[in-house]
Motif scaffolding. Structure first.
Motif, PDB file in Angstrom:
ATOM      1  N   GLY A   1       0.815  -1.218   0.000  1.00  0.00           N
ATOM      2  CA  GLY A   1       0.000   0.000   0.000  1.00  0.00           C
ATOM      3  C   GLY A   1       0.838   1.253   0.000  1.00  0.00           C
ATOM      4  O   GLY A   1       0.492   2.255  -0.652  1.00  0.00           O
ATOM      5  N   GLN A   2       1.963   1.232   0.729  1.00  0.00           N
ATOM      6  CA  GLN A   2       2.854   2.391   0.760  1.00  0.00           C
ATOM      7  C   GLN A   2       3.487   2.656  -0.602  1.00  0.00           C
ATOM      8  O   GLN A   2       3.733   3.807  -0.971  1.00  0.00           O
ATOM      9  CB  GLN A   2       3.949   2.178   1.807  1.00  0.00           C
ATOM     10  N   VAL A   3       3.737   1.594  -1.365  1.00  0.00           N
ATOM     11  CA  VAL A   3       4.333   1.744  -2.707  1.00  0.00           C
ATOM     12  C   VAL A   3       3.381   2.473  -3.637  1.00  0.00           C
ATOM     13  O   VAL A   3       3.773   3.373  -4.391  1.00  0.00           O
ATOM     14  CB  VAL A   3       4.719   0.370  -3.282  1.00  0.00           C
ATOM     15  N   TYR A   4       2.086   2.110  -3.597  1.00  0.00           N
ATOM     16  CA  TYR A   4       1.098   2.673  -4.527  1.00  0.00           C
ATOM     17  C   TYR A   4       0.235   3.769  -3.899  1.00  0.00           C
ATOM     18  O   TYR A   4      -0.675   4.299  -4.556  1.00  0.00           O
ATOM     19  CB  TYR A   4       0.204   1.556  -5.076  1.00  0.00           C
ATOM     20  N   GLY A   5       0.482   4.087  -2.644  1.00  0.00           N
ATOM     21  CA  GLY A   5      -0.254   5.177  -1.984  1.00  0.00           C
ATOM     22  C   GLY A   5      -1.695   4.845  -1.694  1.00  0.00           C
ATOM     23  O   GLY A   5      -2.583   5.693  -1.872  1.00  0.00           O
ATOM     24  N   VAL A   6      -1.960   3.597  -1.267  1.00  0.00           N
ATOM     25  CA  VAL A   6      -3.316   3.184  -0.902  1.00  0.00           C
ATOM     26  C   VAL A   6      -3.291   2.542   0.481  1.00  0.00           C
ATOM     27  O   VAL A   6      -2.219   2.249   1.033  1.00  0.00           O
ATOM     28  CB  VAL A   6      -3.908   2.187  -1.930  1.00  0.00           C
ATOM     29  N   ALA A   7      -4.478   2.298   1.035  1.00  0.00           N
ATOM     30  CA  ALA A   7      -4.586   1.679   2.353  1.00  0.00           C
ATOM     31  C   ALA A   7      -4.306   0.179   2.253  1.00  0.00           C
ATOM     32  O   ALA A   7      -4.525  -0.432   1.194  1.00  0.00           O
ATOM     33  CB  ALA A   7      -5.973   1.910   2.929  1.00  0.00           C
ATOM     34  N   PRO A   8      -3.833  -0.460   3.331  1.00  0.00           N
ATOM     35  CA  PRO A   8      -3.584  -1.916   3.313  1.00  0.00           C
ATOM     36  C   PRO A   8      -4.835  -2.725   2.982  1.00  0.00           C
ATOM     37  O   PRO A   8      -4.758  -3.747   2.305  1.00  0.00           O
ATOM     38  CB  PRO A   8      -3.105  -2.218   4.734  1.00  0.00           C
ATOM     39  N   ASN A   9      -6.019  -2.239   3.442  1.00  0.00           N
ATOM     40  CA  ASN A   9      -7.272  -2.947   3.156  1.00  0.00           C
ATOM     41  C   ASN A   9      -7.575  -2.963   1.658  1.00  0.00           C
ATOM     42  O   ASN A   9      -8.133  -3.945   1.137  1.00  0.00           O
ATOM     43  CB  ASN A   9      -8.437  -2.307   3.904  1.00  0.00           C
ATOM     44  N   THR A  10      -7.213  -1.890   0.956  1.00  0.00           N
ATOM     45  CA  THR A  10      -7.449  -1.829  -0.498  1.00  0.00           C
ATOM     46  C   THR A  10      -6.651  -2.929  -1.214  1.00  0.00           C
ATOM     47  O   THR A  10      -7.156  -3.589  -2.132  1.00  0.00           O
ATOM     48  CB  THR A  10      -7.030  -0.448  -1.039  1.00  0.00           C
ATOM     49  N   VAL A  11      -5.416  -3.136  -0.781  1.00  0.00           N
ATOM     50  CA  VAL A  11      -4.573  -4.201  -1.359  1.00  0.00           C
ATOM     51  C   VAL A  11      -5.169  -5.566  -1.058  1.00  0.00           C
ATOM     52  O   VAL A  11      -5.235  -6.443  -1.929  1.00  0.00           O
ATOM     53  CB  VAL A  11      -3.139  -4.111  -0.795  1.00  0.00           C
ATOM     54  N   MET A  12      -5.619  -5.757   0.192  1.00  0.00           N
ATOM     55  CA  MET A  12      -6.180  -7.044   0.604  1.00  0.00           C
ATOM     56  C   MET A  12      -7.429  -7.377  -0.209  1.00  0.00           C
ATOM     57  O   MET A  12      -7.585  -8.496  -0.718  1.00  0.00           O
ATOM     58  CB  MET A  12      -6.530  -6.990   2.094  1.00  0.00           C
ATOM     59  N   TYR A  13      -8.341  -6.385  -0.377  1.00  0.00           N
ATOM     60  CA  TYR A  13      -9.569  -6.631  -1.134  1.00  0.00           C
ATOM     61  C   TYR A  13      -9.273  -6.905  -2.614  1.00  0.00           C
ATOM     62  O   TYR A  13      -9.934  -7.732  -3.250  1.00  0.00           O
ATOM     63  CB  TYR A  13     -10.514  -5.434  -1.004  1.00  0.00           C
ATOM     64  N   ARG A  14      -8.237  -6.223  -3.153  1.00  0.00           N
ATOM     65  CA  ARG A  14      -7.875  -6.438  -4.555  1.00  0.00           C
ATOM     66  C   ARG A  14      -7.369  -7.863  -4.774  1.00  0.00           C
ATOM     67  O   ARG A  14      -7.747  -8.537  -5.743  1.00  0.00           O
ATOM     68  CB  ARG A  14      -6.790  -5.415  -4.966  1.00  0.00           C
ATOM     69  N   LEU A  15      -6.520  -8.341  -3.868  1.00  0.00           N
ATOM     70  CA  LEU A  15      -6.007  -9.705  -3.980  1.00  0.00           C
ATOM     71  C   LEU A  15      -7.107 -10.741  -3.803  1.00  0.00           C
ATOM     72  O   LEU A  15      -7.105 -11.786  -4.457  1.00  0.00           O
ATOM     73  CB  LEU A  15      -4.900  -9.926  -2.947  1.00  0.00           C
ATOM     74  N   ARG A  16      -8.071 -10.454  -2.930  1.00  0.00           N
ATOM     75  CA  ARG A  16      -9.198 -11.372  -2.754  1.00  0.00           C
ATOM     76  C   ARG A  16     -10.023 -11.476  -4.033  1.00  0.00           C
ATOM     77  O   ARG A  16     -10.485 -12.555  -4.409  1.00  0.00           O
ATOM     78  CB  ARG A  16     -10.093 -10.889  -1.606  1.00  0.00           C
ATOM     79  N   LYS A  17     -10.240 -10.326  -4.694  1.00  0.00           N
ATOM     80  CA  LYS A  17     -10.982 -10.331  -5.955  1.00  0.00           C
ATOM     81  C   LYS A  17     -10.283 -11.189  -7.006  1.00  0.00           C
ATOM     82  O   LYS A  17     -10.904 -11.949  -7.751  1.00  0.00           O
ATOM     83  CB  LYS A  17     -11.151  -8.895  -6.481  1.00  0.00           C
ATOM     84  N   LEU A  18      -8.934 -11.045  -7.060  1.00  0.00           N
ATOM     85  CA  LEU A  18      -8.177 -11.835  -8.028  1.00  0.00           C
ATOM     86  C   LEU A  18      -8.280 -13.314  -7.729  1.00  0.00           C
ATOM     87  O   LEU A  18      -8.404 -14.148  -8.654  1.00  0.00           O
ATOM     88  CB  LEU A  18      -6.700 -11.387  -8.008  1.00  0.00           C
ATOM     89  N   GLU A  19      -8.241 -13.689  -6.444  1.00  0.00           N
ATOM     90  CA  GLU A  19      -8.385 -15.104  -6.057  1.00  0.00           C
ATOM     91  C   GLU A  19      -9.755 -15.642  -6.422  1.00  0.00           C
ATOM     92  O   GLU A  19      -9.888 -16.771  -6.882  1.00  0.00           O
ATOM     93  CB  GLU A  19      -8.131 -15.258  -4.557  1.00  0.00           C
ATOM     94  N   ASN A  20     -10.794 -14.814  -6.197  1.00  0.00           N
ATOM     95  CA  ASN A  20     -12.155 -15.247  -6.540  1.00  0.00           C
ATOM     96  C   ASN A  20     -12.317 -15.446  -8.041  1.00  0.00           C
ATOM     97  O   ASN A  20     -12.995 -16.365  -8.503  1.00  0.00           O
ATOM     98  CB  ASN A  20     -13.174 -14.203  -6.050  1.00  0.00           C
ATOM     99  N   LYS A  21     -11.684 -14.541  -8.827  1.00  0.00           N
ATOM    100  CA  LYS A  21     -11.738 -14.678 -10.296  1.00  0.00           C
ATOM    101  C   LYS A  21     -11.082 -15.988 -10.754  1.00  0.00           C
ATOM    102  O   LYS A  21     -11.599 -16.706 -11.605  1.00  0.00           O
ATOM    103  CB  LYS A  21     -11.024 -13.498 -10.956  1.00  0.00           C
ATOM    104  N   ARG A  22      -9.938 -16.288 -10.143  1.00  0.00           N
ATOM    105  CA  ARG A  22      -9.214 -17.517 -10.505  1.00  0.00           C
ATOM    106  C   ARG A  22     -10.044 -18.760 -10.192  1.00  0.00           C
ATOM    107  O   ARG A  22     -10.142 -19.700 -10.973  1.00  0.00           O
ATOM    108  CB  ARG A  22      -7.892 -17.594  -9.776  1.00  0.00           C
ATOM    109  N   SER A  23     -10.667 -18.749  -8.991  1.00  0.00           N
ATOM    110  CA  SER A  23     -11.471 -19.905  -8.580  1.00  0.00           C
ATOM    111  C   SER A  23     -12.683 -20.091  -9.484  1.00  0.00           C
ATOM    112  O   SER A  23     -13.080 -21.200  -9.814  1.00  0.00           O
ATOM    113  CB  SER A  23     -11.922 -19.758  -7.128  1.00  0.00           C
ATOM    114  N   CYS A  24     -13.283 -18.953  -9.918  1.00  0.00           N
ATOM    115  CA  CYS A  24     -14.447 -19.034 -10.820  1.00  0.00           C
ATOM    116  C   CYS A  24     -14.043 -19.549 -12.198  1.00  0.00           C
ATOM    117  O   CYS A  24     -14.768 -20.351 -12.820  1.00  0.00           O
ATOM    118  CB  CYS A  24     -15.088 -17.656 -10.955  1.00  0.00           C
ATOM    119  N   ASN A  25     -12.890 -19.106 -12.689  1.00  0.00           N
ATOM    120  CA  ASN A  25     -12.422 -19.536 -14.028  1.00  0.00           C
ATOM    121  C   ASN A  25     -12.025 -21.013 -14.008  1.00  0.00           C
ATOM    122  O   ASN A  25     -12.170 -21.709 -15.005  1.00  0.00           O
ATOM    123  CB  ASN A  25     -11.224 -18.676 -14.463  1.00  0.00           C
ATOM    124  N   ALA A  26     -11.503 -21.467 -12.840  1.00  0.00           N
ATOM    125  CA  ALA A  26     -11.106 -22.868 -12.743  1.00  0.00           C
ATOM    126  C   ALA A  26     -12.345 -23.759 -12.728  1.00  0.00           C
ATOM    127  O   ALA A  26     -12.369 -24.829 -13.284  1.00  0.00           O
ATOM    128  CB  ALA A  26     -10.279 -23.085 -11.483  1.00  0.00           C
TER     129      ALA A  26
END
Length: 332
Positions: free
Chosen positions: A307-332
């Motif tokens: 988050g410090q690298v991109y200037g966002v909150a830690p929760n924003t990073v966590m939610y983004r990674l969760r979305k990516l995981e959900n997309k992967r699971s749906c595609n699988a």
């Protein structure tokens, strides 16, 4: 180096502190706050004997007066304290039983009430005397003219309950005169002219909370689109609409127009805007950086560091990674 001004101020504080003045009076003389004065006194290491000492009252002293048959008020007068403070003192000393005289008075009053109730006798009016009796005619004129009991009490420098007790003593009932009585036509005219509730209230010299029930009573209504909404976002409506249709997030719109995202959401709902694709993904600051985020996470970096690298909150990073995981699971 200590300046001569500070030395003279310190000597002045020491001189005032040695006098009989209280801390509030010293602070007023020096034109400073009491907290600042206390800090200065602590720095100088000043001490003095307390000006007021609490009176020590023993348990035996209170019990001896109660045994003599005195009431709470009489005991408080003997000890030179307030009756309320006497009750607090009794509880602290572990004295919970009231004096014998008080118990006798309570038993006697209860006996009289039960006998009167059985005989069907109504209780006598407890307001036997009132200091406003000599002004009764003047007070009635004011009350019938529509002046409130509180205002009458202020004019005669008494409690509003005293005015109420005066009317109860003579069994007088004053009709309630509401502030908006007789102004129904004015309210209708102003309401139909498109004025907001607050503007109407300002013109009539009352609060909006009094006006709203009156409007409901008169069954006045108008479409939501006709109601004036004095919002500071009104001038930015075109920009908000354009950015919202382009897929910008509420956060980005808020940063652009200098407003909180919550108020942007409220404004969008009031404007009746909807996205062409409701399921379209909002373009946040992490949009298009999925591969970089995943690489950083695999290297062992925390949400906070990413988050410090991109200037966002830690929760924003966590939610983004969760979305990516959900997309992967749906595609699988």
């Amino acid at each position: 180096m200590i300046s001569t001004a500070s030395l003279s101020t310190n000597s002045h504080i020491i001189q005032l502190y040695a006098s009989d003045l209280t801390l509030e009076q010293i602070a007023e003389k020096l034109s400073i706050g009491k907290t600042t004065l206390c800090n200065k006194i602590n720095e100088l290491g000043l001490q003095r004997e307390p000006r007021l000492k609490r009176k020590y009252i023993s348990k035996e002293e209170i019990l001896s007066l109660e045994d003599k048959g005195y009431t709470y008020r009489e005991i408080a007068q003997k000890l030179d304290i307030h009756p309320a403070n006497l009750l607090i003192k009794r509880k602290k000393l572990g004295i919970y039983n009231p004096p014998q005289k008080v118990l006798e008075q309570q038993a006697k009053a209860l006996k009289v009430r039960t006998e009167n109730k059985k005989a069907g006798i109504k209780p006598e009016n407890k307001h036997k005397y009132n200091c406003l009796e000599i002004y009764l005619d003047e007070i009635l004129e004011l009350l019938y003219a529509g002046i409130s009991k509180a205002e009458v009490a202020r004019r005669y420098n008494v409690n509003p309950q005293t005015v109420h007790n005066l009317l109860a003593l003579y069994e007088i009932k004053i009709p309630v005169v509401k502030k908006l009585d007789g102004k129904e036509n004015t309210i209708k005219r102003l309401f139909n002219n498109g004025l907001s509730i607050q503007e109407i209230a300002n013109k009539l010299g009352c609060s909006a909370s009094i006006l709203i029930p009156k409007i409901k009573e008169l069954n006045l209504s108008r479409p939501l689109s006709d109601i004036k909404i004095n919002s500071r976002l009104a001038k930015d409506e075109r920009l908000i609409k354009k950015m919202y249709e382009q897929g910008c997030s509420l956060q980005e719109i808020g940063e652009k127009v200098n407003a909180h995202p919550v108020w942007i959401g409220v404004k969008i709902r009031k404007m009746g805007l909807t996205r062409a694709n409701k399921h379209a993904e909002y373009k946040t600051k992490l949009f298009g950086l999925d591969k970089e985020i995943i690489k950083m996470r695999k290297k062992g970096m925390t949400y906070k560091e990413i988050g410090q690298v991109y200037g966002v909150a830690p929760n924003t990073v966590m939610y983004r990674l969760r979305k990516l995981e959900n997309k992967r699971s749906c595609n699988a």
